[in-house]
Design a protein around this motif. Structure first.
Motif, PDB file in Angstrom:
ATOM      1  N   ALA A  40      35.589  46.128  36.368  1.00  0.00           N
ATOM      2  CA  ALA A  40      36.840  46.667  36.938  1.00  0.00           C
ATOM      3  C   ALA A  40      36.790  48.112  36.117  1.00  0.00           C
ATOM      4  O   ALA A  40      36.899  49.178  37.113  1.00  0.00           O
ATOM      5  N   LEU A  53      34.912  50.783  38.097  1.00  0.00           N
ATOM      6  CA  LEU A  53      35.028  51.390  39.351  1.00  0.00           C
ATOM      7  C   LEU A  53      35.828  52.743  38.964  1.00  0.00           C
ATOM      8  O   LEU A  53      36.391  53.089  38.180  1.00  0.00           O
ATOM      9  N   SER A  54      35.812  53.463  40.309  1.00  0.00           N
ATOM     10  CA  SER A  54      36.649  54.791  40.272  1.00  0.00           C
ATOM     11  C   SER A  54      38.032  54.752  40.177  1.00  0.00           C
ATOM     12  O   SER A  54      38.686  53.340  40.561  1.00  0.00           O
ATOM     13  N   GLU A  61      39.449  52.846  43.327  1.00  0.00           N
ATOM     14  CA  GLU A  61      39.028  51.582  43.457  1.00  0.00           C
ATOM     15  C   GLU A  61      39.887  50.563  42.729  1.00  0.00           C
ATOM     16  O   GLU A  61      40.241  49.395  42.766  1.00  0.00           O
ATOM     17  N   ARG A  62      40.098  51.070  41.421  1.00  0.00           N
ATOM     18  CA  ARG A  62      40.771  50.311  40.372  1.00  0.00           C
ATOM     19  C   ARG A  62      42.241  50.309  40.856  1.00  0.00           C
ATOM     20  O   ARG A  62      42.889  48.951  40.632  1.00  0.00           O
TER      21      ARG A  62
END
Length: 64
Positions: free
Chosen positions: A12, A15-16, A19-20
């Protein structure tokens, strides 16, 4: 050996930020029902309005 939690957490974090955030929302909603979340927001809104009506806080214009 890493735990499943540690594996998911490490993935996680790759992720960007968007996205998080999306993942956090999905995880939160998997634990709390939409009704619970909506009720909590309604209570918070009512609390903030009551504070403003009582003169305990000042509003800030959106432009600021």
């Amino acid at each position: 050996m890493p735990t499943p939690f540690e594996i998911v957490e490490a993935a996680a974090m790759k992720l960007s930020p968007k996205e998080r955030g999306d993942l956090a929302d999905k995880l939160w909603m998997s634990v709390h029902s939409k009704e619970e979340v909506d009720a909590a927001w309604e209570a918070e809104i009512a609390r903030r309005i009551a504070e403003m009506d009582a003169g305990l806080t000042d509003g800030v214009p959106a432009e600021q």
